[in-house]
Design an enzyme around this catalytic site. Structure first.
Site, mmCIF file in Angstrom:
data_model
loop_
_atom_site.group_PDB
_atom_site.id
_atom_site.type_symbol
_atom_site.label_atom_id
_atom_site.label_comp_id
_atom_site.label_asym_id
_atom_site.label_seq_id
_atom_site.Cartn_x
_atom_site.Cartn_y
_atom_site.Cartn_z
ATOM 1 N N LYS A 11 2.007 -47.089 -31.218
ATOM 2 C CA LYS A 11 1.632 -47.480 -30.007
ATOM 3 C C LYS A 11 1.959 -48.730 -29.554
ATOM 4 O O LYS A 11 1.318 -49.640 -30.371
ATOM 5 C CB LYS A 11 0.367 -46.343 -28.982
ATOM 6 C CG LYS A 11 0.016 -45.352 -29.406
ATOM 7 C CD LYS A 11 -1.005 -44.872 -28.425
ATOM 8 C CE LYS A 11 -1.478 -42.788 -29.134
ATOM 9 N NZ LYS A 11 -2.488 -42.168 -28.303
ATOM 10 N N TYR A 51 4.121 -36.414 -22.949
ATOM 11 C CA TYR A 51 2.465 -35.887 -22.670
ATOM 12 C C TYR A 51 2.095 -35.070 -21.985
ATOM 13 O O TYR A 51 0.970 -34.641 -21.159
ATOM 14 C CB TYR A 51 1.337 -37.346 -22.065
ATOM 15 C CG TYR A 51 1.088 -38.014 -23.559
ATOM 16 C CD1 TYR A 51 0.218 -37.373 -24.354
ATOM 17 C CD2 TYR A 51 1.546 -39.244 -23.826
ATOM 18 C CE1 TYR A 51 -0.344 -38.417 -25.576
ATOM 19 C CE2 TYR A 51 1.029 -40.402 -25.220
ATOM 20 C CZ TYR A 51 0.994 -39.486 -25.825
ATOM 21 O OH TYR A 51 0.167 -40.320 -26.813
ATOM 22 N N ASN A 118 -5.249 -46.177 -28.871
ATOM 23 C CA ASN A 118 -5.607 -46.216 -30.132
ATOM 24 C C ASN A 118 -5.071 -46.072 -31.710
ATOM 25 O O ASN A 118 -5.147 -44.961 -32.307
ATOM 26 C CB ASN A 118 -6.796 -44.384 -30.306
ATOM 27 C CG ASN A 118 -5.177 -43.234 -29.725
ATOM 28 O OD1 ASN A 118 -4.205 -43.519 -29.947
ATOM 29 N ND2 ASN A 118 -6.465 -41.940 -29.363
ATOM 30 N N HIS A 121 0.155 -41.733 -32.199
ATOM 31 C CA HIS A 121 0.142 -40.914 -32.156
ATOM 32 C C HIS A 121 0.653 -39.763 -33.052
ATOM 33 O O HIS A 121 1.522 -40.120 -34.347
ATOM 34 C CB HIS A 121 0.775 -40.054 -30.462
ATOM 35 C CG HIS A 121 1.137 -38.659 -30.174
ATOM 36 N ND1 HIS A 121 0.281 -38.483 -29.587
ATOM 37 C CD2 HIS A 121 2.374 -38.303 -31.444
ATOM 38 C CE1 HIS A 121 1.145 -36.953 -30.710
ATOM 39 N NE2 HIS A 121 2.467 -37.017 -30.940
ATOM 40 N N GLU A 132 8.570 -33.030 -29.608
ATOM 41 C CA GLU A 132 8.405 -33.486 -30.173
ATOM 42 C C GLU A 132 9.490 -34.927 -30.402
ATOM 43 O O GLU A 132 9.817 -35.617 -29.650
ATOM 44 C CB GLU A 132 6.858 -34.573 -30.368
ATOM 45 C CG GLU A 132 5.837 -33.994 -29.529
ATOM 46 C CD GLU A 132 4.425 -34.591 -29.198
ATOM 47 O OE1 GLU A 132 4.575 -34.937 -30.766
ATOM 48 O OE2 GLU A 132 2.781 -33.794 -28.477
HETATM 49 P P1 DAT Z 1 -4.455 -37.410 -30.132
HETATM 50 O O1 DAT Z 1 -4.335 -38.558 -29.303
HETATM 51 O O2 DAT Z 1 -5.626 -37.443 -30.743
HETATM 52 O O3 DAT Z 1 -4.059 -36.210 -29.871
HETATM 53 P P2 DAT Z 1 -5.210 -36.468 -26.630
HETATM 54 O O4 DAT Z 1 -3.737 -35.747 -27.306
HETATM 55 O O5 DAT Z 1 -6.237 -35.492 -26.553
HETATM 56 O O6 DAT Z 1 -5.392 -36.986 -28.043
HETATM 57 O O7 DAT Z 1 -5.097 -36.772 -25.709
HETATM 58 C C1 DAT Z 1 -3.720 -37.835 -25.820
HETATM 59 C C2 DAT Z 1 -4.019 -39.310 -25.788
HETATM 60 O O8 DAT Z 1 -4.812 -39.620 -24.707
HETATM 61 C C3 DAT Z 1 -5.227 -39.905 -26.151
HETATM 62 O O9 DAT Z 1 -4.527 -40.321 -27.948
HETATM 63 C C4 DAT Z 1 -5.356 -41.192 -25.879
HETATM 64 C C5 DAT Z 1 -5.487 -40.816 -24.547
HETATM 65 N N1 DAT Z 1 -7.091 -39.812 -24.081
HETATM 66 C C6 DAT Z 1 -7.475 -38.372 -24.404
HETATM 67 N N2 DAT Z 1 -8.618 -38.188 -24.113
HETATM 68 C C7 DAT Z 1 -8.402 -40.208 -22.601
HETATM 69 C C8 DAT Z 1 -10.199 -40.282 -22.175
HETATM 70 N N3 DAT Z 1 -11.145 -39.378 -22.135
HETATM 71 N N4 DAT Z 1 -10.425 -41.150 -21.847
HETATM 72 C C9 DAT Z 1 -9.130 -41.929 -22.307
HETATM 73 N N5 DAT Z 1 -7.975 -41.882 -22.980
HETATM 74 C C10 DAT Z 1 -7.767 -40.799 -23.385
HETATM 75 MG MG MG Z 2 -2.444 -34.483 -28.925
#
Ligand code: DAT
Ligand code: MG
Length: 142
Positions: A11, A51, A118, A121, A132
Site C-alpha cells: 500500500k 474494495y 496497514n 493487502h 482481484e
Molecule cells: P484485510 O485487509 O485484512 O483483508 P478488510 O478486507 O476487512 O481487511 O479491510 C480492507 C482494508 O480496509 C483494511 O486492510 C484496512 C481498512 N479497514 C478495515 N477495517 C477498518 C476499520 N475498522 N477502520 C479503518 N480502516 C479499516
Molecule cells: Mg480484505
C-alpha cells in the site's frame, strides 16, 4: 501440485516507507514465486472495484482516498496455499493486534490511522484472488 495465485498490494504507506523490498523478501523467503510486479498509482474507479465488498462501510471513503494517494506495488504471487499463506505472513488487519513476526505486527505503526495504513493487502479467498488479479492484471487472466 496445486499452484494457487494471490493478489498482494504494498500500500502507499509501505511504498513511502521503503518497505517494498522487505515485503517481497518475506514472500520469496516463504518459497512463493513472483508472477507479476508493477508499481502504479491506482485510479479511484479501480480501487472502488477492488474494495467493492466494503462499499457503504464507514471506512470505505478514507480507504479509497488513502489507496489513491500514492503509488502501490501490485504483485501476483504463486505457490502452495499462497492465499492463506500470505494472509498469515501479513497478520491481523489491525497492526496493534497483529502478532509479532508478521508484516503488520513487525512493521505496522501504532498511530490512529494504522488500521487503514496497514502496509499490505492480500486476497482472502480463491474467488477474491482471481477477481482481484483480473482487476490489476487483466492480461494475466486464465
Ligand atoms: P484485510 O485487509 O485484512 O483483508 P478488510 O478486507 O476487512 O481487511 O479491510 C480492507 C482494508 O480496509 C483494511 O486492510 C484496512 C481498512 N479497514 C478495515 N477495517 C477498518 C476499520 N475498522 N477502520 C479503518 N480502516 C479499516
Ligand atoms: Mg480484505
Amino acid at each position: 501440485f496445486e499452484q494457487e495465485r494471490t493478489l498482494i498490494l504494498v500500500k502507499p504507506d509501505g511504498v513511502e516507507r521503503g518497505l517494498t523490498g522487505e515485503v517481497v523478501r518475506r514472500i520469496e523467503a516463504k518459497g512463493y514465486r513472483l508472477v507479476a510486479v508493477e508499481m502504479r498509482t491506482a485510479p479511484r474507479d479501480l480501487l472502488e472495484l477492488h474494495y467493492a465488498e466494503h462499499a457503504g462501510k464507514s471506512f470505505f471513503e478514507p480507504l479509497v482516498e488513502f489507496m489513491a494517494s500514492g503509488p502501490v506495488v501490485a504483485i501476483v504471487a504463486q505457490g502452495d496455499r499462497v492465499i492463506e499463506g500470505f494472509r498469515s505472513l501479513a497478520g491481523a488487519t489491525d497492526p496493534t493486534k497483529a502478532a509479532p513476526g508478521t508484516i503488520r505486527g513487525d512493521l505496522g505503526r501504532a498511530w490512529p490511522t494504522a488500521v487503514t495504513q496497514n502496509i499490505v493487502h492480500g486476497s482472502d479467498s480463491p474467488e477474491s484472488a482471481e477477481r482481484e488479479i483480473g482487476i490489476w492484471f487483466p492480461l494475466l487472466g486464465e
